[in-house]
Write a protein that holds these residues in place. Sequence first.
Motif, PDB file in Angstrom:
ATOM      1  N   ILE A 237       0.905  -1.235  -0.090  1.00 21.70           N
ATOM      2  CA  ILE A 237       0.000  -0.023  -0.211  1.00 21.70           C
ATOM      3  C   ILE A 237       0.508   1.364   0.077  1.00 21.70           C
ATOM      4  O   ILE A 237       0.098   2.323   0.232  1.00 21.70           O
ATOM      5  CB  ILE A 237      -0.919   0.095   1.137  1.00 21.70           C
ATOM      6  N   GLY A 238       2.039   1.168  -0.496  1.00 21.36           N
ATOM      7  CA  GLY A 238       2.923   2.293  -0.398  1.00 21.36           C
ATOM      8  C   GLY A 238       2.866   3.310  -1.574  1.00 21.36           C
ATOM      9  O   GLY A 238       2.119   2.837  -2.424  1.00 21.36           O
ATOM     10  N   PRO A 239       3.454   4.283  -1.586  1.00 20.34           N
ATOM     11  CA  PRO A 239       4.158   4.844  -0.629  1.00 20.34           C
ATOM     12  C   PRO A 239       3.333   5.472   0.628  1.00 20.34           C
ATOM     13  O   PRO A 239       2.208   6.251   0.392  1.00 20.34           O
ATOM     14  CB  PRO A 239       4.926   6.062  -1.222  1.00 20.34           C
ATOM     15  N   PHE A 240       3.703   5.313   2.032  1.00 16.01           N
ATOM     16  CA  PHE A 240       2.687   5.546   3.066  1.00 16.01           C
ATOM     17  C   PHE A 240       2.571   6.936   3.150  1.00 16.01           C
ATOM     18  O   PHE A 240       1.630   7.657   3.588  1.00 16.01           O
ATOM     19  CB  PHE A 240       3.215   4.997   4.318  1.00 16.01           C
ATOM     20  N   HIS A 241       3.656   7.870   2.871  1.00 15.21           N
ATOM     21  CA  HIS A 241       3.604   9.105   3.220  1.00 15.21           C
ATOM     22  C   HIS A 241       2.626  10.016   2.152  1.00 15.21           C
ATOM     23  O   HIS A 241       2.318  11.083   2.297  1.00 15.21           O
ATOM     24  CB  HIS A 241       4.951   9.670   3.035  1.00 15.21           C
ATOM     25  N   LYS A 242       2.379   9.256   1.044  1.00 13.56           N
ATOM     26  CA  LYS A 242       1.486   9.683  -0.012  1.00 13.56           C
ATOM     27  C   LYS A 242      -0.062   9.459   0.471  1.00 13.56           C
ATOM     28  O   LYS A 242      -1.035  10.144  -0.129  1.00 13.56           O
ATOM     29  CB  LYS A 242       1.709   9.600  -1.507  1.00 13.56           C
ATOM     30  N   MET A 243      -0.117   8.137   1.039  1.00 13.17           N
ATOM     31  CA  MET A 243      -1.410   7.851   1.415  1.00 13.17           C
ATOM     32  C   MET A 243      -2.044   8.481   2.854  1.00 13.17           C
ATOM     33  O   MET A 243      -3.021   8.481   3.175  1.00 13.17           O
ATOM     34  CB  MET A 243      -1.478   6.460   1.846  1.00 13.17           C
ATOM     35  N   THR A 336      16.805  18.649   8.184  1.00 14.85           N
ATOM     36  CA  THR A 336      15.826  19.462   7.221  1.00 14.85           C
ATOM     37  C   THR A 336      14.216  18.645   7.174  1.00 14.85           C
ATOM     38  O   THR A 336      14.107  17.623   7.521  1.00 14.85           O
ATOM     39  CB  THR A 336      16.271  19.390   5.589  1.00 14.85           C
ATOM     40  N   PRO A 337      13.372  19.383   6.889  1.00 21.20           N
ATOM     41  CA  PRO A 337      12.117  18.875   6.622  1.00 21.20           C
ATOM     42  C   PRO A 337      12.049  18.284   5.172  1.00 21.20           C
ATOM     43  O   PRO A 337      11.642  18.786   4.330  1.00 21.20           O
ATOM     44  CB  PRO A 337      11.048  19.962   6.802  1.00 21.20           C
ATOM     45  N   GLN A 338      12.605  16.971   5.126  1.00 27.02           N
ATOM     46  CA  GLN A 338      13.107  16.409   4.025  1.00 27.02           C
ATOM     47  C   GLN A 338      11.879  16.354   2.853  1.00 27.02           C
ATOM     48  O   GLN A 338      12.202  16.496   1.494  1.00 27.02           O
ATOM     49  CB  GLN A 338      13.560  14.967   4.277  1.00 27.02           C
ATOM     50  N   LYS A 339      10.650  16.077   3.139  1.00 28.37           N
ATOM     51  CA  LYS A 339       9.626  15.939   2.425  1.00 28.37           C
ATOM     52  C   LYS A 339       9.424  17.246   1.755  1.00 28.37           C
ATOM     53  O   LYS A 339       9.169  17.313   0.452  1.00 28.37           O
ATOM     54  CB  LYS A 339       8.387  15.117   2.876  1.00 28.37           C
ATOM     55  N   LYS A 340       9.220  18.262   2.478  1.00 34.85           N
ATOM     56  CA  LYS A 340       9.248  19.425   1.853  1.00 34.85           C
ATOM     57  C   LYS A 340      10.328  19.872   1.009  1.00 34.85           C
ATOM     58  O   LYS A 340      10.171  20.774  -0.066  1.00 34.85           O
ATOM     59  CB  LYS A 340       8.842  20.653   2.969  1.00 34.85           C
ATOM     60  N   VAL A 341      11.589  19.663   1.240  1.00 36.00           N
ATOM     61  CA  VAL A 341      12.891  20.050   0.515  1.00 36.00           C
ATOM     62  C   VAL A 341      12.600  19.227  -0.808  1.00 36.00           C
ATOM     63  O   VAL A 341      12.813  19.867  -1.812  1.00 36.00           O
ATOM     64  CB  VAL A 341      14.080  19.561   1.399  1.00 36.00           C
ATOM     65  N   TRP A 356      15.079   3.577   2.377  1.00 28.94           N
ATOM     66  CA  TRP A 356      13.724   3.366   1.671  1.00 28.94           C
ATOM     67  C   TRP A 356      13.026   4.521   1.911  1.00 28.94           C
ATOM     68  O   TRP A 356      12.140   5.086   0.957  1.00 28.94           O
ATOM     69  CB  TRP A 356      13.147   2.143   2.229  1.00 28.94           C
ATOM     70  N   ASN A 357      12.812   4.998   2.846  1.00 23.39           N
ATOM     71  CA  ASN A 357      11.860   6.354   3.093  1.00 23.39           C
ATOM     72  C   ASN A 357      12.536   7.526   2.317  1.00 23.39           C
ATOM     73  O   ASN A 357      11.698   8.082   1.418  1.00 23.39           O
ATOM     74  CB  ASN A 357      11.877   6.763   4.757  1.00 23.39           C
ATOM     75  N   SER A 358      13.719   7.795   2.372  1.00 16.69           N
ATOM     76  CA  SER A 358      14.459   8.845   1.467  1.00 16.69           C
ATOM     77  C   SER A 358      14.178   8.501  -0.074  1.00 16.69           C
ATOM     78  O   SER A 358      13.730   9.415  -0.792  1.00 16.69           O
ATOM     79  CB  SER A 358      15.641   8.916   1.789  1.00 16.69           C
ATOM     80  N   THR A 359      14.396   7.313  -0.157  1.00 17.81           N
ATOM     81  CA  THR A 359      14.269   7.028  -1.791  1.00 17.81           C
ATOM     82  C   THR A 359      12.867   6.992  -2.255  1.00 17.81           C
ATOM     83  O   THR A 359      12.585   7.538  -3.246  1.00 17.81           O
ATOM     84  CB  THR A 359      14.405   5.381  -1.980  1.00 17.81           C
ATOM     85  N   LEU A 360      11.856   6.696  -1.494  1.00 16.89           N
ATOM     86  CA  LEU A 360      10.309   6.907  -1.703  1.00 16.89           C
ATOM     87  C   LEU A 360       9.999   8.449  -2.050  1.00 16.89           C
ATOM     88  O   LEU A 360       9.411   8.623  -2.912  1.00 16.89           O
ATOM     89  CB  LEU A 360       9.366   6.094  -0.833  1.00 16.89           C
ATOM     90  N   GLU A 361      10.348   8.946  -0.813  1.00 18.47           N
ATOM     91  CA  GLU A 361      10.328  10.367  -0.957  1.00 18.47           C
ATOM     92  C   GLU A 361      10.729  11.261  -2.150  1.00 18.47           C
ATOM     93  O   GLU A 361      10.095  11.914  -2.742  1.00 18.47           O
ATOM     94  CB  GLU A 361      10.725  11.097   0.294  1.00 18.47           C
ATOM     95  N   ILE A 430       3.811   6.290  -9.809  1.00 20.48           N
ATOM     96  CA  ILE A 430       3.380   6.438  -8.306  1.00 20.48           C
ATOM     97  C   ILE A 430       2.068   7.028  -7.976  1.00 20.48           C
ATOM     98  O   ILE A 430       1.271   6.500  -7.562  1.00 20.48           O
ATOM     99  CB  ILE A 430       4.555   6.840  -7.540  1.00 20.48           C
ATOM    100  N   GLU A 431       1.785   7.980  -8.702  1.00 21.47           N
ATOM    101  CA  GLU A 431       0.553   8.901  -8.494  1.00 21.47           C
ATOM    102  C   GLU A 431      -0.668   7.908  -9.146  1.00 21.47           C
ATOM    103  O   GLU A 431      -1.687   8.002  -8.332  1.00 21.47           O
ATOM    104  CB  GLU A 431       0.619  10.205  -9.178  1.00 21.47           C
ATOM    105  N   ARG A 432      -0.535   7.211 -10.096  1.00 18.23           N
ATOM    106  CA  ARG A 432      -1.759   6.309 -10.716  1.00 18.23           C
ATOM    107  C   ARG A 432      -1.729   5.133  -9.721  1.00 18.23           C
ATOM    108  O   ARG A 432      -2.910   4.741  -9.387  1.00 18.23           O
ATOM    109  CB  ARG A 432      -1.205   6.095 -11.857  1.00 18.23           C
ATOM    110  N   SER A 433      -0.867   4.798  -8.987  1.00 18.77           N
ATOM    111  CA  SER A 433      -1.005   3.589  -7.952  1.00 18.77           C
ATOM    112  C   SER A 433      -1.734   4.020  -6.701  1.00 18.77           C
ATOM    113  O   SER A 433      -2.262   2.985  -6.022  1.00 18.77           O
ATOM    114  CB  SER A 433       0.504   2.925  -7.725  1.00 18.77           C
ATOM    115  N   ILE A 434      -1.512   5.124  -6.437  1.00 13.05           N
ATOM    116  CA  ILE A 434      -2.454   5.622  -5.025  1.00 13.05           C
ATOM    117  C   ILE A 434      -3.734   6.212  -5.297  1.00 13.05           C
ATOM    118  O   ILE A 434      -4.503   6.378  -4.406  1.00 13.05           O
ATOM    119  CB  ILE A 434      -1.398   6.708  -4.382  1.00 13.05           C
ATOM    120  N   ASN A 435      -4.045   6.601  -6.581  1.00 13.66           N
ATOM    121  CA  ASN A 435      -5.333   7.116  -6.858  1.00 13.66           C
ATOM    122  C   ASN A 435      -6.198   5.642  -7.216  1.00 13.66           C
ATOM    123  O   ASN A 435      -6.013   4.622  -7.489  1.00 13.66           O
ATOM    124  CB  ASN A 435      -5.171   7.943  -8.095  1.00 13.66           C
TER     125      ASN A 435
END
Length: 458
Positions: A237-243, A336-341, A356-361, A430-435
């Motif tokens: 169900i990833g990426p979690f941070h986009k869900m 840093t606030p990495q996702k915003k960066v 893996w978190n950095s890679t997904l972000e 990735i956007e298609r996968s979470i929509n």
Amino acid sequence: METSGVEKRRGVVLVPCPFQGHITPMLQLGWILHSKGFSIHIAHTKFNSPNPSNLPHFTFLPLSDYLDGCDTSFHNLLNVMSVINTNCEAPFQEYMMKMVGEEEVCGQPVACIIYDSIMQFAEAVANRLKLPSIVLRTTTAAYMHSHNVMFQLLAENLVPLPAESQLEAAIPQVYPLRFKDLPLPATIEIPQPVLDFLHSYMDIRSSSAVIWNTMDQLDHWALQQLQQDWPVPFFSIGPFHKMAPAIPTSLLEEESGCLSWLDKQAPNSVIYVSLGSLAIIDEKKLIEMARGIAKSEQPFLWAVRPSLLNGSDAIKSLPEDFMKITQERGMVVQWTPQKKVLAHPAVGGFLTHCGWNSTLESMCEGVPLICMPCFSDQLVNARYLTYVWRVGMELENAGERSIQEAIRTLMVSEEGDAIRQRALHMKREIERSINEGGSSYDSLYRLVEFITSLPGTK
């Protein structure tokens, strides 16, 4: 996806591993499940405790881990995990017994326990209390499969390799991995306690299912291989941070002032540099990185956390002339606030350890990567980024000249432009996968239905 009033009252207990790369996806998963109507309880160690005030909709239980005075440095992680699994079992069982006993009073029956694969005591308690358990894998399936590859090579006496020159050789039938990409060194005898830990880490025991912070599009082959070993439902169900909504999960204080600095930079002009929350390097490598970044002549934002060097402040150890040379085009911060960066339009590349978190972000924002893996899953991630997903460049040698050339190649060459276009294509995938209609969207729907159908306490 609607849930009934009864379902909204069902409780899910989450047990995160107390390191940044593990805490973050577990808390994000909690938000995802909370948004689907579940009551979320976080059973966590006192060591690296999340801040309950950041997540007021969750119930938090600190577990006594008796780590006060214990060496929790990078080099002692295996012992830390052993201590946690020993010391947290009794308080966790006490908490769960209390929850189960209060079910009828509070109207929140426990649906299941979801635990990080390192927190094995949680599964033992679940078994004892006859509660369903689900294991969370915070890495790629490709990385998990690499352990099976390594175990097979050990069984066939093909490792340790007789010579380091063989590290570059491809491992038969597991493209694109080489012997140097395995999760453990392939030229030395692996201590038995390490092998025991990894066998235990790979074992899902009696868990009812596996949740993955990945996508079918990225990990399809490895997921298929692992499904043969673990005949339980998989939910990718990833990426979690986009869900999940943007929630504060950082254990370190983020310096948001870097975003104002990025506002002043040209689009796609800045190389962002960070080696994550756990890896350590020696002073020689730090200096090589600094000189390579400086000589690239590209604008940069560099997160140099104090513990990047073992035993000394990393920022204070930078070359004396580094700041002077780069002050007009660079910024150095501790965190840093990495996702915003990575979402900022000024950022055009990411020199990363490939956690893996950095890679997904990074992939979610279409930012191409320069891969400088340090240990564990980072080696497998880096190889896939460069040879399968093709959205990164492999930094084989972390020396000054290699770093300089890699940054310039990614940021100002036609080769870099081609990688950037592939990264943007990956972002759209990735956007298609979470929509709605996408693989992660559908997998989440199935996960909610699965948890809802669990019998809970028996």
